[in-house]
Scaffold this motif. Structure first.
Motif, PDB file in Angstrom:
ATOM      1  N   GLU A 117       0.821  -1.217   0.000  1.00  0.00           N
ATOM      2  CA  GLU A 117       0.000   0.000   0.000  1.00  0.00           C
ATOM      3  C   GLU A 117       0.852   1.262   0.000  1.00  0.00           C
ATOM      4  N   LYS A 118       2.105   1.127   0.457  1.00  0.00           N
ATOM      5  CA  LYS A 118       3.020   2.278   0.377  1.00  0.00           C
ATOM      6  C   LYS A 118       4.456   1.779   0.294  1.00  0.00           C
ATOM      7  N   ASN A 119       5.359   2.689  -0.010  1.00  0.00           N
ATOM      8  CA  ASN A 119       6.777   2.339  -0.126  1.00  0.00           C
ATOM      9  C   ASN A 119       7.404   2.117   1.240  1.00  0.00           C
ATOM     10  N   ALA A 120       8.382   1.238   1.300  1.00  0.00           N
ATOM     11  CA  ALA A 120       9.252   1.153   2.478  1.00  0.00           C
ATOM     12  C   ALA A 120      10.052   2.454   2.567  1.00  0.00           C
ATOM     13  N   ALA A 121      10.507   2.793   3.777  1.00  0.00           N
ATOM     14  CA  ALA A 121      11.263   4.035   3.990  1.00  0.00           C
ATOM     15  C   ALA A 121      12.471   4.120   3.058  1.00  0.00           C
ATOM     16  N   LEU A 122      13.188   2.999   2.905  1.00  0.00           N
ATOM     17  CA  LEU A 122      14.382   3.015   2.056  1.00  0.00           C
ATOM     18  C   LEU A 122      14.018   3.262   0.592  1.00  0.00           C
ATOM     19  N   VAL A 123      12.893   2.737   0.153  1.00  0.00           N
ATOM     20  CA  VAL A 123      12.450   2.964  -1.234  1.00  0.00           C
ATOM     21  C   VAL A 123      12.144   4.442  -1.444  1.00  0.00           C
ATOM     22  N   ASP A 124      11.447   5.065  -0.478  1.00  0.00           N
ATOM     23  CA  ASP A 124      11.200   6.519  -0.568  1.00  0.00           C
ATOM     24  C   ASP A 124      12.515   7.286  -0.678  1.00  0.00           C
ATOM     25  N   ILE A 125      13.502   6.893   0.131  1.00  0.00           N
ATOM     26  CA  ILE A 125      14.804   7.576   0.112  1.00  0.00           C
ATOM     27  C   ILE A 125      15.485   7.390  -1.243  1.00  0.00           C
ATOM     28  N   VAL A 171      29.371   0.727  -3.466  1.00  0.00           N
ATOM     29  CA  VAL A 171      28.942   0.519  -2.083  1.00  0.00           C
ATOM     30  C   VAL A 171      29.050   1.820  -1.301  1.00  0.00           C
ATOM     31  N   LYS A 172      30.172   2.516  -1.467  1.00  0.00           N
ATOM     32  CA  LYS A 172      30.371   3.785  -0.748  1.00  0.00           C
ATOM     33  C   LYS A 172      29.317   4.820  -1.183  1.00  0.00           C
ATOM     34  N   ILE A 173      29.089   4.915  -2.479  1.00  0.00           N
ATOM     35  CA  ILE A 173      28.126   5.900  -3.003  1.00  0.00           C
ATOM     36  C   ILE A 173      26.734   5.638  -2.420  1.00  0.00           C
ATOM     37  N   PHE A 174      26.331   4.367  -2.386  1.00  0.00           N
ATOM     38  CA  PHE A 174      25.020   4.006  -1.830  1.00  0.00           C
ATOM     39  C   PHE A 174      24.936   4.389  -0.357  1.00  0.00           C
ATOM     40  N   MET A 175      25.935   3.993   0.429  1.00  0.00           N
ATOM     41  CA  MET A 175      25.904   4.250   1.876  1.00  0.00           C
ATOM     42  C   MET A 175      25.879   5.747   2.176  1.00  0.00           C
ATOM     43  N   LYS A 176      26.688   6.514   1.442  1.00  0.00           N
ATOM     44  CA  LYS A 176      26.737   7.961   1.683  1.00  0.00           C
ATOM     45  C   LYS A 176      25.405   8.621   1.312  1.00  0.00           C
ATOM     46  N   ALA A 177      24.838   8.221   0.177  1.00  0.00           N
ATOM     47  CA  ALA A 177      23.562   8.809  -0.265  1.00  0.00           C
ATOM     48  C   ALA A 177      22.463   8.565   0.762  1.00  0.00           C
ATOM     49  N   VAL A 178      22.379   7.329   1.278  1.00  0.00           N
ATOM     50  CA  VAL A 178      21.316   6.997   2.231  1.00  0.00           C
ATOM     51  C   VAL A 178      21.565   7.674   3.575  1.00  0.00           C
ATOM     52  N   ALA A 179      22.810   7.627   4.070  1.00  0.00           N
ATOM     53  CA  ALA A 179      23.110   8.239   5.375  1.00  0.00           C
ATOM     54  C   ALA A 179      22.849   9.740   5.355  1.00  0.00           C
ATOM     55  N   ASP A 180      23.165  10.391   4.223  1.00  0.00           N
ATOM     56  CA  ASP A 180      22.989  11.840   4.128  1.00  0.00           C
ATOM     57  C   ASP A 180      21.535  12.260   3.902  1.00  0.00           C
ATOM     58  N   SER A 181      20.645  11.274   3.695  1.00  0.00           N
ATOM     59  CA  SER A 181      19.233  11.615   3.435  1.00  0.00           C
ATOM     60  C   SER A 181      18.407  11.666   4.731  1.00  0.00           C
ATOM     61  N   LYS A 182      19.085  11.609   5.885  1.00  0.00           N
ATOM     62  CA  LYS A 182      18.419  11.663   7.203  1.00  0.00           C
ATOM     63  C   LYS A 182      17.348  10.576   7.373  1.00  0.00           C
ATOM     64  N   PRO A 183      17.748   9.302   7.257  1.00  0.00           N
ATOM     65  CA  PRO A 183      16.763   8.216   7.361  1.00  0.00           C
ATOM     66  C   PRO A 183      16.052   8.171   8.713  1.00  0.00           C
ATOM     67  N   TRP A 184      16.650   8.757   9.758  1.00  0.00           N
ATOM     68  CA  TRP A 184      16.020   8.751  11.086  1.00  0.00           C
ATOM     69  C   TRP A 184      14.723   9.562  11.120  1.00  0.00           C
ATOM     70  N   LEU A 185      14.486  10.358  10.086  1.00  0.00           N
ATOM     71  CA  LEU A 185      13.206  11.090  10.016  1.00  0.00           C
ATOM     72  C   LEU A 185      12.104  10.223   9.411  1.00  0.00           C
ATOM     73  N   LYS A 186      12.477   9.046   8.875  1.00  0.00           N
ATOM     74  CA  LYS A 186      11.483   8.133   8.285  1.00  0.00           C
ATOM     75  C   LYS A 186      11.359   6.825   9.060  1.00  0.00           C
ATOM     76  N   LEU A 231      13.861   3.680  14.297  1.00  0.00           N
ATOM     77  CA  LEU A 231      14.997   2.866  14.737  1.00  0.00           C
ATOM     78  C   LEU A 231      16.285   3.203  13.982  1.00  0.00           C
ATOM     79  N   ALA A 232      16.192   4.102  13.003  1.00  0.00           N
ATOM     80  CA  ALA A 232      17.400   4.473  12.251  1.00  0.00           C
ATOM     81  C   ALA A 232      18.282   5.350  13.136  1.00  0.00           C
ATOM     82  N   VAL A 233      19.588   5.114  13.023  1.00  0.00           N
ATOM     83  CA  VAL A 233      20.564   5.846  13.837  1.00  0.00           C
ATOM     84  C   VAL A 233      20.761   7.242  13.265  1.00  0.00           C
TER      85      VAL A 233
END
Length: 557
Positions: free
Chosen positions: A153-161, A278-293, A296-298
Motif C-alpha cells: 500500500e506504500k513504499n518502504a522508507a528506504l524505497v522513498d529515500i 557501495v560507498k556511493i550508496f551508503m553515503k547517499a542513504v546516510a545523508d538523506s536523514k533516514p532517522w526522520l522516516k 529505529l534508524a541511527v
C-alpha cells in the motif's frame, strides 16, 4: 472450494512470465553449460552501447547520467534487458515492471532537461531490490505462497529515500521461503543458481540479488542480512557487499520474517561489482536523514573524518587481525590461500598482519540460534498455514537422506519463556562486552598504541557449495550478534592446481571432518573466493576505507 497453493503458484508464474517483453527472450543454453557469465554479451540481445553501459561501474555511470551523456531511459533499458537475460539463465527475479521503470526514467530525464539539475546523488541509476522492500502497488511474495496477491500500500522508507535520491528501483529479486536460509529456493519461484557455475548455490537469503548483480543485470542491489544474507551471496557470486550496523540503513515499512525479534535485527545493505558503488550508496542513504522516516534508524550522517581513518592512523601502518579459522571448522584450501594472499599483499603495502584468535565463536552462534529459535517455528507456521504450502526442510536439489546435515534453518523451541529469552539476550550482551574488552586489549601488542584496526576472516568455510550443501553461516553470523559492520570483497577463484586437496588435519570437530570431506576442487569449479573485513559498531565509513586499502593492496596498486 478455494484455489490450492499449487494453483496460486501456477497463476503467479504465468503472470511473471507475461511481464517479460517477448522480444527479450533468448536461446537458453543447456543445463550442462555451467558457466553463463559471458552469455549476456554473446546472446545478441544487447546492442554494443548497452553492453558498454552495463559494464560501466556505478561512479562513472552516475557522472554520465548527471551530464546527460547517457539518458536514464537508455541506462534503465540496458540494465532491464540484461536483468531479463539473467532471469532466463539463473532464475533471479520475482517482480518485473518494465513500463513503470521506464516511465520513472523518462521523468528523471525530463527533470534534468528542464532544470539542468539532477534529482539527487543517485540520479537515473537503476537499483534492484530484494523481495522485502515494498514498492507501492507491487506484490511482495517474499518466497511465501501465502503472500501471493499481497500488494504494498506504500513504499518502504528506504524505497522513498532511493526515489528522493533520484534512483530508479526496477526489479525485485528472489529469496528463500522464510528468508532464514543461506541459499535461495522457495515454492513459488523455485531456485536461484550461481552464474559462475550453475551447479552451485548463489547463497542466500539475498541470492537473487547476488546472481543478478554478478551477471551485471543491476548496478547496485539491496539485500538484507540477519546472519550473513548479504555477505554470503556477495562472496559466492564474487561481489562487494556490506552488512552495516543495526539502524544505519532504514528498515521501516519493509516485510520480513520473524518480525518483532529485535535482539539481533536484520539490516539492509548494498551488493555491487565495485567498491565505489557501495560507498556511493551508503553515503547517499546516510545523508538523506533516514532517522526522520524510521524511528529505529541511527542519527548519523556520513562521517568524512571517519572515512579518512582519523581514528586509524589516517590509514598508514594499519594492523589487521586475520582469523584463519573459527575454532569449529577449518576452511577449504581456496579460502586459506585467499587469506594468505591478502596477508602478503597487506604486508607488501606496509601494513602489519597478526593472528586473530576467535573468542567464543561457537557460543556466539549458539546464542544467536537460540534467540531465533524462541519463536521462529510459530512464525513460519502462521504464514504457511494460510495456504497449506509445505515448509521447506532441505535445499538439496533432489531430496535425499542427507536432510539432517543440510537443514540450516533454526528449528524452533516454543518452550522458551519470555524470561528464558531475556537470559539469552543477557548472554548476547555479555559476549559483546567480552569481545569489546578483548579487542581493546590488543592495543598493548599492536605497537601503534591503537587496538587492531580491523579483522579479516572467511565468509564461509568454503566457496559456493553445491545446492543444498550450505548448512553453515557461523563465519558471518557472529558479526550479526556483535553488530560489527562487515564488508565482503573478492580475492581470487578456486584453482584446481593451487587448491589441491590437502591430507587430513587434526579435526576440530565432527563438522570439521564433514567439511573436509566435502572438498574436491572439481566440485567447486570456477567458484569465486571472497573474504570479509569487520570493524567496530557504527564504523561503516572506516570499514569501507579499510576495505579500499585491502582491495588496492590485492590489486597491487
Amino acid at each position: 472450494m478455494g484455489q490450492s497453493w499449487q494453483e496460486a503458484v501456477a497463476d503467479k508464474k504465468r503472470r511473471q512470465a507475461e511481464a517479460i517483453p517477448k522480444q527479450w527472450l533468448i536461446s537458453v543454453p543447456p543445463a550442462t553449460e555451467l558457466t553463463v557469465t559471458s552469455i549476456p554479451e554473446s546472446c545478441g540481445l544487447l546492442t554494443d552501447k548497452e553492453v558498454l553501459i552495463t559494464k560501466t561501474e556505478v561512479d562513472v555511470l552516475l557522472k554520465k547520467l548527471a551530464s546527460a551523456e547517457w539518458s536514464s531511459v537508455e541506462v534503465t533499458t540496458a540494465f532491464y534487458k540484461r536483468a531479463i537475460i539473467a532471469q532466463q539463465l539463473v532464475n533471479c527475479l520475482t517482480e518485473i515492471f518494465v513500463d513503470r521503470a521506464l516511465a520513472r526514467a523518462k521523468e528523471l530525464d525530463d527533470h534534468l532537461k528542464s532544470t539542468g539539475k539532477v534529482v539527487g546523488p543517485l540520479h537515473g541509476l537503476p537499483i534492484s531490490l530484494k523481495d522485502q522492500l515494498c514498492m507501492k502497488g507491487v506484490e511482495n511474495v517474499m518466497g511465501y505462497v501465502s503472500w501471493i496477491g499481497k500488494y504494498a500500500e506504500k513504499n518502504a522508507a528506504l524505497v522513498d529515500i532511493l526515489y528522493e535520491c533520484g534512483a530508479n528501483p526496477f526489479v525485485q529479486t528472489n529469496v528463500p521461503q522464510t528468508l532464514m536460509w543461506p541459499e535461495t529456493f522457495n515454492n513459488v519461484f523455485g531456485r536461484t543458481v550461481n552464474p559462475h557455475n550453475r551447479s552451485l548455490t548463489s547463497g542466500g537469503s539475498s541470492g537473487g540479488e547476488g546472481a543478478l548483480v554478478a551477471l551485471r543485470g543491476s548496478p547496485i542491489g539491496v539485500g538484507s542480512d540477519i546472519g550473513g544474507s548479504i555477505r554470503i551471496p556477495s562472496a559466492f557470486c564474487g561481489l562487494y557487499g556490506l552488512r552495516p550496523s543495526y539502524g544505519r540503513i532504514p528498515y521501516a515499512g519493509a516485510v520480513n520474517s520473524m518480525e518483532g525479534q529485535d535482539s539481533v535485527p536484520s539490516v539492509f545493505g548494498p551488493l555491487c561489482n565495485s567498491l565505489a558503488g557501495v560507498k556511493i550508496f551508503m553515503k547517499a542513504v546516510a545523508d538523506s536523514k533516514p532517522w526522520l522516516k524510521d524511528p529505529l534508524a541511527v542519527r548519523k550522517k556520513w562521517d568524512e573524518d571517519e572515512y579518512k581513518l582519523e581514528d586509524h592512523g589516517r590509514g598508514k601502518g594499519l594492523v589487521f587481525g586475520i582469523c584463519w579459522n573459527n575454532g569449529v571448522k577449518v576452511p577449504h584450501p581456496p579460502i586459506i590461500r585467499a587469506l594468505e594472499m591478502t596477508k602478503a599483499a597487506l604486508e607488501a603495502a606496509g601494513h602489519t598482519v597478526v593472528d586473530w584468535v576467535p573468542h567464543k565463536h561457537a557460543e556466539l552462534c549458539n546464542t544467536l540460534n537460540d534467540i531465533w529459535s524462541a519463536g521462529c517455528l510459530e512464525d513460519y507456521d502462521t504464514v504457511t498455514s494460510i495456504t497449506g504450502e509445505p515448509l521447506i526442510e532441505t535445499m538439496l536439489a533432489e531430496a535425499s537422506g542427507e536432510i539432517a546435515k543440510t537443514n540450516f534453518r533454526p528449528t524452533g523451541n516454543a518452550s522458551v519463556s519470555a524470561y528464558g529469552l531475556w537470559q539469552l539476550q543477557k548472554a548476547k550482551l555479555r559476549l559483546r562486552q567480552e569481545y569489546l574488552a578483548m579487542w581493546e586489549e590488543t592495543a598493548k601488542t599492536t605497537g601503534t598504541g591503537r587496538p587492531v584496526d580491523a579483522i579479516i576472516s572467511p565468509v564461509a568455510p568454503y566457496a559456493a557449495p553445491p545446492h543444498g550443501m550450505n548448512s553453515d553461516a557461523s563465519y558471518t553470523s557472529i558479526y550479526n550478534v556483535l553488530d560489527y559492520p562487515s564488508f565482503v570483497f573478492p580475492v581470487t577463484r578456486v584453482d584446481p592446481v593451487k587448491d589441491a586437496k590437502k591430507p587430513p588435519h587434526k579435526f576440530l570437530s565432527e563438522e570439521d571432518e564433514d567439511n573436509y570431506k566435502l572438498y574436491d576442487p572439481k566440485t567447486f569449479f570456477n567458484a569465486p573466493v571472497n573474504l570479509q573485513l569487520s570493524g567496530r559498531t557504527q564504523e561503516e565509513e572506516a570499514v569501507i576505507a579499510m576495505t579500499e586499502i585491502v582491495d588496492a593492496a590485492l590489486k597491487g596498486k
